[in-house]
Design a protein around this motif. Structure first.
Motif, PDB file in Angstrom:
ATOM      1  N   ASN A   2       0.817  -1.210   0.000  1.00 58.95           N
ATOM      2  CA  ASN A   2       0.000   0.000   0.000  1.00 58.95           C
ATOM      3  C   ASN A   2       0.848   1.256   0.000  1.00 58.95           C
ATOM      4  O   ASN A   2       0.900   2.007   0.953  1.00 58.95           O
ATOM      5  CB  ASN A   2      -0.866   0.001   1.256  1.00 58.95           C
ATOM      6  CG  ASN A   2      -2.257  -0.468   0.951  1.00 58.95           C
ATOM      7  OD1 ASN A   2      -2.694  -0.340  -0.204  1.00 58.95           O
ATOM      8  ND2 ASN A   2      -2.945  -0.990   1.930  1.00 58.95           N
ATOM      9  N   LEU A   5      -0.580   4.645   0.951  1.00 59.26           N
ATOM     10  CA  LEU A   5      -0.867   4.889   2.366  1.00 59.26           C
ATOM     11  C   LEU A   5       0.376   5.353   3.111  1.00 59.26           C
ATOM     12  O   LEU A   5       0.309   6.003   4.126  1.00 59.26           O
ATOM     13  CB  LEU A   5      -1.369   3.600   3.019  1.00 59.26           C
ATOM     14  CG  LEU A   5      -2.842   3.260   2.861  1.00 59.26           C
ATOM     15  CD1 LEU A   5      -3.112   1.901   3.473  1.00 59.26           C
ATOM     16  CD2 LEU A   5      -3.697   4.319   3.544  1.00 59.26           C
ATOM     17  N   VAL A   6       1.519   4.942   2.570  1.00 57.84           N
ATOM     18  CA  VAL A   6       2.756   5.159   3.298  1.00 57.84           C
ATOM     19  C   VAL A   6       3.310   6.540   2.975  1.00 57.84           C
ATOM     20  O   VAL A   6       3.576   6.865   1.837  1.00 57.84           O
ATOM     21  CB  VAL A   6       3.788   4.081   2.907  1.00 57.84           C
ATOM     22  CG1 VAL A   6       5.061   4.282   3.694  1.00 57.84           C
ATOM     23  CG2 VAL A   6       3.217   2.715   3.143  1.00 57.84           C
ATOM     24  N   GLN A   7       3.458   7.334   4.003  1.00 60.80           N
ATOM     25  CA  GLN A   7       4.110   8.617   3.775  1.00 60.80           C
ATOM     26  C   GLN A   7       5.557   8.481   4.226  1.00 60.80           C
ATOM     27  O   GLN A   7       5.847   8.505   5.395  1.00 60.80           O
ATOM     28  CB  GLN A   7       3.436   9.710   4.603  1.00 60.80           C
ATOM     29  CG  GLN A   7       1.975   9.863   4.302  1.00 60.80           C
ATOM     30  CD  GLN A   7       1.327  10.812   5.285  1.00 60.80           C
ATOM     31  OE1 GLN A   7       1.881  11.169   6.300  1.00 60.80           O
ATOM     32  NE2 GLN A   7       0.119  11.216   4.954  1.00 60.80           N
ATOM     33  N   THR A   8       6.407   8.310   3.258  1.00 60.37           N
ATOM     34  CA  THR A   8       7.797   8.136   3.662  1.00 60.37           C
ATOM     35  C   THR A   8       8.403   9.489   3.982  1.00 60.37           C
ATOM     36  O   THR A   8       8.327  10.427   3.205  1.00 60.37           O
ATOM     37  CB  THR A   8       8.625   7.467   2.559  1.00 60.37           C
ATOM     38  OG1 THR A   8       7.870   7.519   1.366  1.00 60.37           O
ATOM     39  CG2 THR A   8       8.980   6.067   2.914  1.00 60.37           C
ATOM     40  N   GLN A   9       8.972   9.523   5.140  1.00 59.49           N
ATOM     41  CA  GLN A   9       9.534  10.785   5.606  1.00 59.49           C
ATOM     42  C   GLN A   9      10.887  11.013   4.945  1.00 59.49           C
ATOM     43  O   GLN A   9      11.119  12.009   4.281  1.00 59.49           O
ATOM     44  CB  GLN A   9       9.682  10.703   7.124  1.00 59.49           C
ATOM     45  CG  GLN A   9      10.009  12.017   7.774  1.00 59.49           C
ATOM     46  CD  GLN A   9      10.109  11.801   9.272  1.00 59.49           C
ATOM     47  OE1 GLN A   9      10.566  10.755   9.732  1.00 59.49           O
ATOM     48  NE2 GLN A   9       9.677  12.771  10.043  1.00 59.49           N
ATOM     49  N   ILE A  10      11.758  10.050   5.129  1.00 55.75           N
ATOM     50  CA  ILE A  10      13.069  10.164   4.522  1.00 55.75           C
ATOM     51  C   ILE A  10      13.259   8.896   3.720  1.00 55.75           C
ATOM     52  O   ILE A  10      13.323   7.816   4.295  1.00 55.75           O
ATOM     53  CB  ILE A  10      14.194  10.240   5.573  1.00 55.75           C
ATOM     54  CG1 ILE A  10      13.768  11.155   6.707  1.00 55.75           C
ATOM     55  CG2 ILE A  10      15.501  10.673   4.964  1.00 55.75           C
ATOM     56  CD1 ILE A  10      14.434  10.835   8.018  1.00 55.75           C
ATOM     57  N   ASN A  12      15.304   6.349   1.340  1.00 54.75           N
ATOM     58  CA  ASN A  12      16.649   5.980   0.921  1.00 54.75           C
ATOM     59  C   ASN A  12      17.698   6.979   1.362  1.00 54.75           C
ATOM     60  O   ASN A  12      18.466   7.498   0.563  1.00 54.75           O
ATOM     61  CB  ASN A  12      16.710   5.870  -0.602  1.00 54.75           C
ATOM     62  CG  ASN A  12      16.059   4.590  -1.071  1.00 54.75           C
ATOM     63  OD1 ASN A  12      15.966   3.638  -0.308  1.00 54.75           O
ATOM     64  ND2 ASN A  12      15.620   4.574  -2.306  1.00 54.75           N
ATOM     65  N   SER A  13      17.694   7.286   2.639  1.00 53.80           N
ATOM     66  CA  SER A  13      18.550   8.381   3.076  1.00 53.80           C
ATOM     67  C   SER A  13      20.024   8.081   2.845  1.00 53.80           C
ATOM     68  O   SER A  13      20.814   8.995   2.628  1.00 53.80           O
ATOM     69  CB  SER A  13      18.293   8.678   4.545  1.00 53.80           C
ATOM     70  OG  SER A  13      18.490   7.511   5.294  1.00 53.80           O
TER      71      SER A  13
ATOM     72  N   ILE B 151       2.068   2.395  10.188  1.00 53.83           N
ATOM     73  CA  ILE B 151       2.149   2.377   8.716  1.00 53.83           C
ATOM     74  C   ILE B 151       3.322   3.228   8.248  1.00 53.83           C
ATOM     75  O   ILE B 151       4.055   2.860   7.338  1.00 53.83           O
ATOM     76  CB  ILE B 151       0.820   2.848   8.094  1.00 53.83           C
ATOM     77  CG1 ILE B 151      -0.255   1.825   8.433  1.00 53.83           C
ATOM     78  CG2 ILE B 151       0.951   3.015   6.600  1.00 53.83           C
ATOM     79  CD1 ILE B 151      -1.642   2.214   8.016  1.00 53.83           C
ATOM     80  N   TYR B 157      14.155   2.970   8.391  1.00 51.92           N
ATOM     81  CA  TYR B 157      15.328   2.133   8.657  1.00 51.92           C
ATOM     82  C   TYR B 157      15.647   2.175  10.154  1.00 51.92           C
ATOM     83  O   TYR B 157      15.274   3.138  10.831  1.00 51.92           O
ATOM     84  CB  TYR B 157      16.520   2.642   7.836  1.00 51.92           C
ATOM     85  CG  TYR B 157      16.379   2.332   6.372  1.00 51.92           C
ATOM     86  CD1 TYR B 157      16.825   1.114   5.871  1.00 51.92           C
ATOM     87  CD2 TYR B 157      15.791   3.231   5.497  1.00 51.92           C
ATOM     88  CE1 TYR B 157      16.686   0.806   4.532  1.00 51.92           C
ATOM     89  CE2 TYR B 157      15.644   2.934   4.153  1.00 51.92           C
ATOM     90  CZ  TYR B 157      16.097   1.718   3.676  1.00 51.92           C
ATOM     91  OH  TYR B 157      15.957   1.405   2.360  1.00 51.92           O
ATOM     92  N   GLU B 160      16.652   5.316  11.996  1.00 50.83           N
ATOM     93  CA  GLU B 160      15.702   6.424  12.088  1.00 50.83           C
ATOM     94  C   GLU B 160      14.770   6.285  13.287  1.00 50.83           C
ATOM     95  O   GLU B 160      13.901   7.114  13.494  1.00 50.83           O
ATOM     96  CB  GLU B 160      14.875   6.498  10.795  1.00 50.83           C
ATOM     97  CG  GLU B 160      15.715   6.864   9.595  1.00 50.83           C
ATOM     98  CD  GLU B 160      14.984   6.676   8.279  1.00 50.83           C
ATOM     99  OE1 GLU B 160      15.010   7.605   7.472  1.00 50.83           O
ATOM    100  OE2 GLU B 160      14.410   5.619   8.053  1.00 50.83           O
TER     101      GLU B 160
END
Lengths: 290, 334
Positions: A2, A5-10, A12-13, B151, B157, B160
């Protein structure tokens, strides 16, 4: 998954950080841009000219660089400009393919040697040492006697001993990584050796592996050029920087551009890959930060 | 502890030696303890007493090159784990016996998203077929261990997350395989005190919910007083005393245990009351120990203690001690 739905913050930092570090390195950036230009011209360069790399025109042989023939022509009147980009295709293809094959063999060989350790490691690495100590040129000449000359033979010749370097680097990485707690933890969860190697150890060797690949490519390109120069490489009419340099050498005093262009492109490519490789080594290793 | 309980794990007279190239050193000198189904057992002892080595031996994680099981049995549901091949024991790891470690940052793979790591270890039940279902299962596990906003956290990672969050991830990772026994090797040592309490509370809650047995390894006696059902005290590679938590704190039998309890700061002590340290230092395990390991530091030692290693004596129900002081009591090998 999903993903919406996922709000990735960072995201592949690690890669992002590495990219920032790479961008700050002017030399590495120059190398990268040069390579992109080379790849671009290797792909579309030949279509700038209506001529084909094998088209001869004896009336126009040994022409110096001019608005029509940007890099001049050779002793059969073929456009050096077009042949250079065909050579670039061959060189880059051989270099990248050989480096990738090296990588595949090397990481698994070295990875298992490092992970299993003990006697198995000893036997595997001493076998590799023995292979490494064989005179390389002799093997290549023997190979070209047995097999047909061509790109495949060259790639086999390069990878025959090329993977050993990668195996050694991977093994050294695995040896230190396998003592980490997350390997014990994975093992405590019932993961098999293969799984630990592929899912947990190799991703953590990513930096050194990428760096080694980037530095293997110019080595392979140079080996290809060198073998072609000796007449052991690709056969006419296919153009390769090595064969073009070999053809141009006798004419050095009268038509220097015939040697100048292939030699320049070999040098530029080698330099660009090495600059990029050095830059990547610094960028992918966060512990090397000043 | 009124009802009859089944032993899920029984460690009998376990002896483990480590060797360098010249010599063997007996590090675990005959440790025996057992774990009932659904209970929490604390394995307590100072550094180097062999808690972790014993725990790792249960799942066969001690390095094969230098460690060797000299004798003993580790029975999991009446099956001796020590006799199993590497391939067979792998089926027990994770799925039957899960283990969490002291430092959650080093026990998580730094290059993999935490959600993915948990997902990898999900028990292969027929219920979980698609990746969508397993994603939901991970989110459910994250909720269970008290990770808020699961979620979003799925895609992070390990570096974090905070220390407490990492340990929660680690716990959910172990729970994903639905083990019957959870071995927690000093799971709270790397965390600060408030988070320690939260993690203990969490483990207790999960244990009730999933009816797991827990072996809790720690050097911190005060931490476990309200948390564990029984305590096994280790010293110099043997279990010197086993008792219920109440028995051990109110009526310690082994001289080491009673001295240990005297050296712990307590709230009801007044400030001018000094703590009583244990004189001397634990034995160096590179030297062969004959007799009782605690003998040089014991104020009640006799000549027998010097010469003979005491067996375990059953003092009262659930209370055992390996000390010659109780030689009138019945010997207990179980």
């Amino acid at each position: 998954m999903n993903t919406n739905l996922v709000q990735t913050q960072i995201e592949n930092s690690f890669l992002k950080d590495s990219w920032h570090r790479l961008k700050q390195n002017k030399f590495a950036l120059t190398g990268l841009i040069t390579l992109l230009v080379l790849v671009f011209f290797a792909l579309v360069g030949p279509s700038f000219s209506p001529l084909k790399y094998y088209e001869t025109n004896l009336a126009l042989k040994n022409q110096p660089p001019s608005p029509i023939f940007w890099f001049g022509t050779d002793e059969l009147g073929r456009s050096i400009f077009v042949r250079i980009w065909w050579g670039a295709r061959i060189s880059l293809f051989v270099g990248i393919t050989a480096a990738l094959i090296d990588m595949l063999i090397g990481i698994f060989y070295g990875g298992f040697a490092g992970l299993l350790g003990g006697k198995i490691d000893e036997i595997m690495m001493r076998t590799a040492d023995m292979l490494y100590s064989l005179p390389h040129l002799l093997i290549v000449i023997l190979l070209t006697v047995i097999m047909q000359q061509g790109i495949t033979t060259i790639i086999i010749a390069i990878t025959l001993t090329g993977w050993i370097n990668m195996a050694r680097i991977t093994r050294a990485q695995i040896l230190s990584l396998k003592e980490h707690d997350f390997v014990t933890a994975a093992s405590a969860m019932g993961a098999s050796k293969t799984r630990i190697l592929i899912r947990h150890l190799l991703p953590n060797c990513f930096g050194p592996i990428i760096t080694t690949v980037t530095l293997t490519i110019p080595h392979a390109i140079f080996t290809e050029a060198f073998l072609s120069f000796l007449g052991l490489g690709v056969q006419a009419p296919i153009a390769s920087w090595g064969t073009m340099a070999a053809d141009g050498l006798p004419a050095l005093s009268f038509y220097p551009w015939r040697l100048f262009f292939p030699a320049t492109f070999i040098s530029i490519t080698m330099l660009a890959f090495n600059l990029l490789g050095d830059g990547l080594r610094d960028a992918l290793d966060p512990w090397l930060k000043k | 502890m009124a009802k009859k309980m089944n032993k899920i794990l029984d460690v009998k007279n376990l002896k483990i030696s480590f060797s360098d190239f010249e010599k063997k050193y007996l590090v675990i000198r005959g440790a025996s303890f057992h774990l009932f189904e659904g209970e929490t057992l604390a394995l307590v002892g100072e550094s180097g007493s062999g808690k972790s080595v014993t725990a790792r031996a249960i799942v066969g994680l001690n390095p094969k090159e230098c460690s060797n099981i000299e004798s003993g049995e580790i029975l999991y549901r009446n099956k001796n784990l020590l006799e199993l091949s590497e391939k067979k024991i792998r089926e027990y790891r994770g799925k039957e016996i899960g283990m969490i470690f002291q430092d959650p940052i080093s026990s998580l793979n730094p290059t993999m998203k935490v959600g993915k790591q948990v997902q990898e270890n999900l028990a292969k039940t027929p219920l979980i077929k698609t990746s969508h279902e397993s994603f939901n299962k991970v989110i459910e596990l994250f909720r269970l261990v008290g990770i808020s906003d699961p979620i979003r956290r799925y895609d992070l990672y390990p570096h974090e997350l905070s220390g407490g969050m990492r340990q929660r991830v680690m716990i959910s990772l172990v729970l994903a395989a639905q083990p019957k026994i959870l071995i927690a090797d000093e799971p709270t040592t790397a965390l600060d005190v408030t988070i320690q309490a939260q993690i203990l509370h969490l483990l207790k809650k999960i244990q009730k919910k999933l009816n797991m047995s827990i072996i809790f390894i720690t050097h911190n006696l005060s931490l476990i007083s309200g948390f564990c059902d029984r305590i096994a005290v280790m010293y110099a590679g043997t279990v010197v005393e086993t008792a219920t938590t109440k028995q051990l704190f109110s009526n310690p039998k082994h001289p080491y245990t009673s001295k240990l309890l005297q050296s712990i700061p307590r709230l009801n002590l007044t400030t001018d009351q000094p703590l009583i340290p244990i004189e001397g230092s634990p034995p160096i395990l590179t030297q062969t120990i004959t007799g009782c390991g605690f003998y040089p530091r014991c104020h009640l030692a006799t000549t027998q203690c010097e010469k003979e290693n005491p067996p375990t004596f059953l003092i009262e129900k659930n209370h055992k001690s390996a000390c010659w002081l109780y030689k009138e009591c019945t010997k207990n090998d179980d």
